[in-house]
Write an enzyme that holds these catalytic residues in place. Structure first.
Site, PDB file in Angstrom:
ATOM      1  N   GLU A 240       0.660  -2.203 -14.158  1.00 17.85           N
ATOM      2  CA  GLU A 240       0.104  -1.523 -15.337  1.00 17.85           C
ATOM      3  C   GLU A 240       0.361  -2.336 -16.615  1.00 17.85           C
ATOM      4  O   GLU A 240       0.475  -1.805 -17.712  1.00 17.85           O
ATOM      5  CB  GLU A 240       0.672  -0.099 -15.505  1.00 17.85           C
TER       6      GLU A 240
ATOM      7  N   GLY B 262      28.559   1.909  -3.409  1.00 12.43           N
ATOM      8  CA  GLY B 262      29.192   0.825  -2.676  1.00 12.43           C
ATOM      9  C   GLY B 262      28.344   0.375  -1.500  1.00 12.43           C
ATOM     10  O   GLY B 262      27.111   0.322  -1.580  1.00 12.43           O
TER      11      GLY B 262
ATOM     12  N   GLY C  49      -2.129   5.243 -17.484  1.00 13.61           N
ATOM     13  CA  GLY C  49      -1.482   4.697 -16.294  1.00 13.61           C
ATOM     14  C   GLY C  49      -0.058   4.243 -16.566  1.00 13.61           C
ATOM     15  O   GLY C  49       0.826   4.363 -15.702  1.00 13.61           O
TER      16      GLY C  49
ATOM     17  N   CYS D 203      -9.743  -1.481  -9.113  1.00 19.39           N
ATOM     18  CA  CYS D 203      -9.832  -2.923  -8.869  1.00 19.39           C
ATOM     19  C   CYS D 203      -9.985  -3.686 -10.182  1.00 19.39           C
ATOM     20  O   CYS D 203     -11.110  -3.898 -10.665  1.00 19.39           O
ATOM     21  CB  CYS D 203     -10.999  -3.230  -7.940  1.00 19.39           C
TER      22      CYS D 203
END
Length: 390
Positions: free
Chosen positions: A364, A340, A242, A123
Site C-alpha cells: 500500500e 523467549g 487501503g 492489479c
C-alpha cells in the site's frame, strides 16, 4: 472532542470479533502452514457483511464509514492477519467498481462481490513499477469498442483464485505519466490471461500472490471505470483507504500480541516468581500498550478525516499507515522476545504475527514513500503550523 465509540460501532466491532473467533482464530495456523486460501470462510464473511463494508448501500453494501471499517478490520485481524488483509483488498475492489463503474458494470459484479460469490484482486504493481506506480507499462489499446490489454502485474493478492480484476493500464502515450492511466475491470478468466506460480512468501501465506500476464486480453470499453486517464486518481483514492485498512490489520495483530504477552507473563515463572512481577518486563508491556494506543488514535483520526473529505486526509492516512505498521511489527517482535524460545516455535502464534506484519511496512506504498508523501505536504506554507490545531 469525543473519542468514544457509538453503540453501533461497538456492536460492529463485537460482530467482527465474534466472526474472528468462530471462523478465523482456530484455523489461522493451519492455513499458514499449508498456504491455504480459505475461500469458503471468505464467502461466509460475505454473508456476515464483511465484503462490502463501505460499498454504498444502494449497490448492496453496508455503506459504512472508513472509521467503522477500521474497527472491523482490527477485530478480524486478531483472528487471522493474512486473511483479513485479503478482505481489505476485496473491499477496495468492490468499492471502486461500485463508485466508478457504469450501471451495467455494477450490476454485473458488485452484488456478487458483496455476497462473496465473486472475489476480487487489485492489479497495480508491476515487475518494474512498484513505488513509482505512475510509470507502469501495462497498456490498453483501444480498438473500436474494445480495449486490448498487454503487460504484466506482480505481487497480486488472490490472483488465480479470484473472479474479477481491477487493472491499472496505460491508455495514453508511453510518456503520459499518471494522466495516461485508466482503471479497467477484467474478468479473471478472460482469454489471454495467465497466472504465475504462487510466490513463496515470508508471511501472508493464507492468500496466494502471483504474477498476472495479459497477452492481447480483450474487454469492452464499458468495463473502464470513469473516464480515460482517471485511473491513477482512482488508485490513489483507493490507496488512502487501503493504507488505513492495512494499518488496522497491524493494530489487530499488535492487540493480539499484547494480550498473549500479558497472559504469558502471568503464567510463566522464573526464579520463583511470575514473570509479570519483574519490573523490566512490566515496562516492556507498558511501552507496547502505549505505542498501540498512539497508533490506534492516529488511524482513527485519519479515518475520520477521510470520511469528512478533509483536504489533508491523504497526508494523515500516510502518517497513520507509517506509524501503525511500524508499531505493529515492533510490538509483535517485542512480544516474541517476551515469550523467549516459545515465541520462536510454531506452537505459539507470535512468529506468525511477526511474519505477517512485516509486509505491512512495504505494501500500500512503502513506509519510505509514506514519509515522502508527508514531507512534501509539510513543505507547503502553513501546513506544519496547522498540525497543532487540526
Amino acid at each position: 472532542m469525543d473519542f468514544s465509540l457509538t453503540d453501533d460501532q461497538k456492536a460492529l466491532a463485537q460482530a467482527a470479533a465474534d466472526f474472528a473467533r468462530a471462523e478465523l482464530s482456530d484455523h489461522a495456523a493451519e492455513w499458514d502452514a499449508n498456504s491455504h486460501f480459505p475461500v469458503d470462510v471468505i464467502r461466509r464473511a460475505g454473508e456476515a457483511g464483511f465484503l462490502g463494508i463501505y460499498t454504498p448501500e444502494e449497490h448492496g453494501g453496508l455503506g459504512l464509514s472508513r472509521l467503522d471499517a477500521s474497527l472491523i478490520f482490527e477485530q478480524l485481524a486478531q483472528g487471522c492477519v493474512a486473511t483479513t488483509a485479503y478482505l481489505t483488498i476485496h473491499n477496495m475492489v468492490a468499492w471502486m467498481i461500485a463508485n466508478w463503474g457504469d450501471d451495467a458494470l455494477r450490476e454485473a459484479w458488485v452484488p456478487a462481490m458483496v455476497a462473496g460469490e465473486a472475489l476480487g484482486s487489485y492489479c497495480l504493481t508491476e515487475p518494474g513499477a512498484g513505488s513509482d506506480a505512475a510509470s507502469l507499462r501495462t497498456k490498453a489499446v483501444r480498438e473500436g469498442d474494445e480495449y486490448v490489454i498487454s503487460g504484466s502485474k506482480m505481487f497480486i493478492s488472490g490472483a488465480g483464485a479470484t473472479e474479477v480484476l481491477v487493472v491499472m493500464a496505460r491508455t495514453g502515450a508511453p510518456d503520459s505519466g499518471a494522466g495516461g492511466v485508466s482503471a479497467i475491470v477484467v474478468p479473471a478468466d478472460a482469454q489471454g490471461i495467465e497466472y504465475g506460480k504462487n510466490e513463496e512468501k515470508m508471511g501472508w501465506k493464507s492468500q496466494p500472490t502471483r504474477l498476472v500476464s495479459f497477452d492481447g486480453v480483450r474487454v469492452p470499453v464499458t468495463n473502464r471505470l470513469g473516464e480515460e486517464g482517471e485511473g491513477f486518481r482512482f488508485a490513489m483514492k483507493g490507496l488512502d483507504g487501503g493504507r488505513l485498512n492495512i494499518a488496522s490489520c497491524s493494530l489487530g495483530a499488535a492487540q493480539q500480541a499484547l494480550t498473549l504477552s500479558r497472559d504469558y507473563l502471568a503464567e510463566r515463572k522464573q526464579f520463583g516468581r511470575e514473570l509479570n512481577q519483574f519490573q523490566a518486563l512490566q515496562f516492556n508491556l507498558a511501552d507496547m500498550a502505549t505505542e498501540l494506543t498512539a497508533a490506534r488514535l492516529m488511524v482513527r483520526q485519519a479515518a475520520w478525516r477521510l470520511d469528512n473529505n478533509d483536504p489533508e486526509a491523504p497526508a494523515h492516512c500516510a502518517m497513520a499507515k507509517r506509524f501503525a505498521t511500524d508499531m505493529g511489527f515492533s510490538v509483535c517482535n517485542e512480544a516474541l522476545q517476551l515469550h523467549g524460545g516459545y515465541g520462536y516455535i510454531r506452537e505459539y502464534p507470535l512468529e506468525r504475527l511477526v511474519r505477517d506484519t512485516r509486509v505491512h511496512q512495504i505494501l500500500e506504498g512503502t513506509n519510505e514513500i509514506m514519509r515522502l508523501i508527508v514531507a512534501r505536504r509539510l513543505l507547503a506554507d502553513g501546513v506544519i503550523e496547522s498540525l497543532q490545531l487540526t
